[in-house]
Design a protein around this motif. Structure first.
Motif, PDB file in Angstrom:
ATOM      1  N   PRO A 146       0.824  -1.215   0.000  1.00 59.32           N
ATOM      2  CA  PRO A 146       0.000   0.000   0.000  1.00 59.32           C
ATOM      3  C   PRO A 146       0.856   1.262   0.000  1.00 59.32           C
ATOM      4  O   PRO A 146       1.881   1.337   0.675  1.00 59.32           O
ATOM      5  CB  PRO A 146      -0.794  -0.144   1.303  1.00 59.32           C
ATOM      6  N   GLY A 147       0.427   2.255  -0.768  1.00 54.38           N
ATOM      7  CA  GLY A 147       1.154   3.505  -0.840  1.00 54.38           C
ATOM      8  C   GLY A 147       2.438   3.438  -1.633  1.00 54.38           C
ATOM      9  O   GLY A 147       3.317   4.282  -1.458  1.00 54.38           O
ATOM     10  N   THR A 148       2.553   2.440  -2.517  1.00 54.50           N
ATOM     11  CA  THR A 148       3.801   2.202  -3.238  1.00 54.50           C
ATOM     12  C   THR A 148       3.538   1.930  -4.715  1.00 54.50           C
ATOM     13  O   THR A 148       2.549   1.291  -5.068  1.00 54.50           O
ATOM     14  CB  THR A 148       4.558   1.006  -2.621  1.00 54.50           C
ATOM     15  N   LEU A 149       4.424   2.417  -5.562  1.00 54.44           N
ATOM     16  CA  LEU A 149       4.447   2.076  -6.977  1.00 54.44           C
ATOM     17  C   LEU A 149       5.697   1.256  -7.267  1.00 54.44           C
ATOM     18  O   LEU A 149       6.772   1.523  -6.700  1.00 54.44           O
ATOM     19  CB  LEU A 149       4.485   3.334  -7.854  1.00 54.44           C
ATOM     20  N   HIS A 150       5.568   0.264  -8.133  1.00 53.13           N
ATOM     21  CA  HIS A 150       6.711  -0.478  -8.625  1.00 53.13           C
ATOM     22  C   HIS A 150       6.878  -0.172 -10.113  1.00 53.13           C
ATOM     23  O   HIS A 150       5.918  -0.269 -10.879  1.00 53.13           O
ATOM     24  CB  HIS A 150       6.508  -1.990  -8.450  1.00 53.13           C
ATOM     25  N   VAL A 151       8.093   0.196 -10.504  1.00 53.87           N
ATOM     26  CA  VAL A 151       8.377   0.524 -11.897  1.00 53.87           C
ATOM     27  C   VAL A 151       9.552  -0.316 -12.369  1.00 53.87           C
ATOM     28  O   VAL A 151      10.562  -0.444 -11.677  1.00 53.87           O
ATOM     29  CB  VAL A 151       8.690   2.019 -12.080  1.00 53.87           C
ATOM     30  N   GLU A 152       9.408  -0.887 -13.562  1.00 55.11           N
ATOM     31  CA  GLU A 152      10.437  -1.716 -14.174  1.00 55.11           C
ATOM     32  C   GLU A 152      10.840  -1.071 -15.498  1.00 55.11           C
ATOM     33  O   GLU A 152       9.997  -0.831 -16.362  1.00 55.11           O
ATOM     34  CB  GLU A 152       9.887  -3.128 -14.406  1.00 55.11           C
ATOM     35  N   ASN A 153      12.132  -0.781 -15.643  1.00 56.13           N
ATOM     36  CA  ASN A 153      12.665  -0.197 -16.878  1.00 56.13           C
ATOM     37  C   ASN A 153      13.753  -1.101 -17.441  1.00 56.13           C
ATOM     38  O   ASN A 153      14.734  -1.408 -16.743  1.00 56.13           O
ATOM     39  CB  ASN A 153      13.279   1.179 -16.632  1.00 56.13           C
ATOM     40  N   PHE A 154      13.592  -1.520 -18.691  1.00 62.91           N
ATOM     41  CA  PHE A 154      14.640  -2.272 -19.373  1.00 62.91           C
ATOM     42  C   PHE A 154      15.150  -1.392 -20.511  1.00 62.91           C
ATOM     43  O   PHE A 154      14.371  -0.955 -21.370  1.00 62.91           O
ATOM     44  CB  PHE A 154      14.110  -3.595 -19.927  1.00 62.91           C
ATOM     45  N   ASN A 155      16.452  -1.092 -20.486  1.00 66.97           N
ATOM     46  CA  ASN A 155      17.035  -0.152 -21.442  1.00 66.97           C
ATOM     47  C   ASN A 155      18.143  -0.806 -22.249  1.00 66.97           C
ATOM     48  O   ASN A 155      18.841  -1.694 -21.743  1.00 66.97           O
ATOM     49  CB  ASN A 155      17.624   1.063 -20.721  1.00 66.97           C
ATOM     50  N   ARG A 156      18.294  -0.327 -23.478  1.00 63.76           N
ATOM     51  CA  ARG A 156      19.366  -0.791 -24.354  1.00 63.76           C
ATOM     52  C   ARG A 156      20.152   0.399 -24.888  1.00 63.76           C
ATOM     53  O   ARG A 156      19.572   1.434 -25.210  1.00 63.76           O
ATOM     54  CB  ARG A 156      18.782  -1.579 -25.543  1.00 63.76           C
TER      55      ARG A 156
END
Length: 332
Positions: A146-156
């Motif tokens: 609760p009260g949290t965001l999860h972000v996933e970034n895959f970069n090249r």
């Protein structure tokens, strides 16, 4: 005469945590105050998280991400290839607003010399003086608290094949990209099978027979690149603009279903995945196809797929899937 008691000075306040800290070879922590330029019903917050990704990789890998060059001396860009953001009904992508204090824990993982994965845990609940709780990819993929965001970034790392074109970008890793100091990611948490399947199936929706029913499909709309706002500082189509392109298509489909703009603004996007397949020229026009499905168990939950193609060549540009919660009890 009664002596006056000595005045006891108040204890000194605990020092505020540093706004940016490197906690270990793979992790950094930020304390952030949300400004108007990084929130709203658009792509601003997603763009800010992207900046945090570049900053994280630069700090952990001793790489000047903003001025990186490939082995041949041409500019190299840490391009976004896959982006996911997850929240909840109570705290979602549009929740952060003016003045909010956020605690951001960012962790990068080694994917070789040409790629890097960065996970962000963005929390509105951690007290200023508390150390962050330990976390790992398993906890990240179980979903946000609760009260949290999860972000996933895959970069090249990529570079232009031709100086005057945004198409056909090629791999280009900077020689000073010190990726081996980053932790390794367990194979079961690799995003590659996820975005690979989405590119083939044109959706991130897994096969869930009977769980969703069709609401609308086949809706198609077009969007021409706006060179006054959709390009970044080096002339490429800005990665965060793709989220605006997708929302443009979703809004037009929303209106075609007879829904109001107010109900569109009230919707809560609790999960969104986007795979970037290619960049585009400044004069490009996109053709975007939207499919909407509602959960059989809860019609207020919808999955919205948007497939973005070049309108003239039909080349695939991007695939997006949103999980949206809307208020059925309120007037549309």
């Amino acid at each position: 005469m009664t002596p006056t008691p000595a005045h006891t000075p108040a204890p000194a306040p605990a020092p505020a945590p540093a706004p940016f800290q490197v906690l270990d070879p793979g992790t950094v922590r930020r304390r952030v105050t949300v400004s108007p330029a990084m929130c709203g019903h658009n792509s601003l917050f997603l763009g800010q998280v992207g900046d945090w990704t570049w900053e994280t990789v630069g700090a952990l890998c001793d790489t000047d991400v903003l001025a990186a060059k490939g082995a041949g001396g041409d500019p190299a860009y840490l391009a976004f290839f896959y982006y996911r953001v997850r929240g909840s009904r109570e705290f979602h992508l549009r929740s952060p607003t003016f003045g909010d204090e956020l605690d951001v824990l960012s962790r990068s993982f080694d994917f070789g010399s040409e790629s890097v994965l960065t996970l962000h845990r963005i929390s509105s609940t951690t007290a200023a003086g508390d150390p962050p709780e330990p976390w790992d990819p398993a906890a990240f993929h179980r979903g946000p608290a609760p009260g949290t965001l999860h972000v996933e970034n895959f970069n090249r790392w990529v570079s232009r094949r031709h100086a005057d074109s945004n198409r056909g970008l090629v791999p280009a890793s900077p020689p000073d990209f010190h990726h081996t100091r980053l932790p390794a990611l367990p194979e079961e948490y690799s995003p590659r099978p996820v975005y690979g399947r989405a590119r083939r199936a044109l959706t991130f929706r897994e096969d869930t027979a009977g769980e969703y029913r069709s609401v609308a499909q086949g809706f198609t709309t077009r969007y021409g690149i706006d060179i006054t706002r959709d390009l970044n500082g080096v002339g490429l189509v800005y990665f965060a603009s793709y989220f605006s392109f997708v929302d443009q298509a979703v809004l037009r489909q929303w209106r075609a279903l007879g829904r109001s703009d107010r109900s569109f603004l009230r919707r809560r996007t609790v999960d969104q995945q986007l795979c970037y397949v290619g960049n585009a020229e400044p004069d490009s026009e996109f053709e975007m196809t939207v499919t909407v499905r509602a959960a059989a168990a809860d019609p207020a939950e919808e999955l919205v797929d948007v497939v973005v193609r070049d309108a003239h060549s039909s080349d695939l540009i991007a695939v997006s899937t949103q999980r949206v919660l809307r208020d059925l009890e309120e007037a549309e």
